[in-house]
Enzyme design. Structure first.
Site, PDB file in Angstrom:
ATOM      1  N   ARG A   1      82.186  88.609  30.145  1.00 50.75           N
ATOM      2  CA  ARG A   1      81.591  88.242  28.850  1.00 50.75           C
ATOM      3  C   ARG A   1      80.962  89.440  28.148  1.00 50.75           C
ATOM      4  O   ARG A   1      81.032  89.548  26.919  1.00 50.75           O
ATOM      5  CB  ARG A   1      80.568  87.126  29.047  1.00 50.75           C
TER       6      ARG A   1
ATOM      7  N   ASP B   1      68.075  75.502  20.056  1.00 53.91           N
ATOM      8  CA  ASP B   1      68.849  76.181  21.085  1.00 53.91           C
ATOM      9  C   ASP B   1      68.492  77.660  21.026  1.00 53.91           C
ATOM     10  O   ASP B   1      68.062  78.162  19.974  1.00 53.91           O
ATOM     11  CB  ASP B   1      70.347  75.988  20.890  1.00 53.91           C
TER      12      ASP B   1
END
Length: 293
Positions: free
Chosen positions: A48, A159
């Site tokens: 990632r 979030d």
């Protein structure tokens, strides 16, 4: 023929990442967000973050760590969080939670309102991901309260990942996702009219009920009012024991006396230090709470 500088032998990594580099990155995300990344996730971290290194034009993880510790460190930590957090959800996930709101909490709130005259509700979706959870909450509440005028309700959707928050605000989903929405709720979904786009968008009526904010659950919370319900599902699984306990205690402090806390299917309060009791599958209320459970 010897390999050129632009060609790597099979199995050779594009960027060098030492064990020490991985530990610094794991410590950084733990210190910043309370998220535990074990050694078994080294390959995930590499894959990632390799994308981020390409984007930045960096040669190796040593250069990336220098960026994390440099003047752009605060901004880069947000990119780090976005890269390493997992966002998997769908509409009406764990449907018994929404049945409980419709069948138990809404009747309780109506009874309470008849006594107090207060028709305000505030619900928090903590870890809202790409928005399926808060929009499901909004559909459930709107349908259940529609026949009783005067209600003022809002859903706070938060979030830590800025990318998924943008997705929440847009409220746009692939047409295949509508299969997870019961037919009685599909009137809240509108076809995306852009040419060549096979998607639907949530109605503006629902969007107007949601407030989207970035929030690091591991940091301070600029929230003053208490909630009638808090959803924090499949989030504490990323924290260690002490961080999870602190988070649960903070959630409990933000609940009204007759409110409920909803956790994910693999989470529980068993062994915790808060005075709440299960009233359904991964649904918790204060002992002696006012609503009939």
């Amino acid at each position: 023929m010897a390999p050129t500088a632009s060609r790597r032998s099979a199995g050779e990594r594009e960027f060098a990442m030492r064990d020490a580099d991985f530990r610094i990155i794991a410590n950084a995300i733990y210190d910043h967000a309370g998220i535990v990344i074990g050694d078994h996730k080294k390959e995930l971290v590499y894959s990632r973050l390799a994308r981020r290194l390409r984007q930045l034009g960096l040669a190796d993880f040593t250069a990336y760590l220098a960026r994390l510790g440099g003047p752009d460190g605060d901004s880069e930590r947000n990119h780090l969080i976005n890269a390493l957090t997992t966002n998997h959800t769908n509409f009406f996930r764990e449907p018994h939670h929404f049945d409980y709101i419709k069948d138990v909490l809404v009747p309780h709130w109506k009874t309470r309102a008849a006594k107090t005259g207060d028709k305000t509700l505030k619900v928090w979706s903590a870890g809202s991901s790409t928005g399926e959870e808060p929009y499901t909450l909004a559909m459930t509440l709107d349908a259940a309260l529609k026949g009783d005028p005067g209600w003022k309700w809002k859903i706070l959707a938060t979030d830590i990942d800025t990318n998924v928050l943008q997705h929440c605000r847009e409220g746009s989903y692939p047409s295949s996702a509508i299969s997870g929405i019961p037919k009685g709720y599909r009137s809240y979904c509108e076809r995306d009219r852009r040419e060549g786009v096979d998607r639907f968008v949530m109605s503006q009526a629902l969007k107007s009920r949601l407030v989207f904010n970035r929030l690091n659950l591991h940091a301070s919370w600029p929230i003053k009012n208490k909630f009638d319900a808090i959803f924090c599902r499949n989030v504490t699984i990323y924290f260690d024991g002490p961080a999870k306990q602190r988070l649960i205690e903070r959630f409990v402090s933000m609940l009204k006396p007759d409110a409920c806390l909803f956790l994910g299917h693999s989470e529980s309060l068993l062994g915790g230090k808060v005075d709440m009791t299960p009233v359904g599958r991964t649904i918790y209320a204060f002992r002696g709470g006012a609503h009939d459970v």
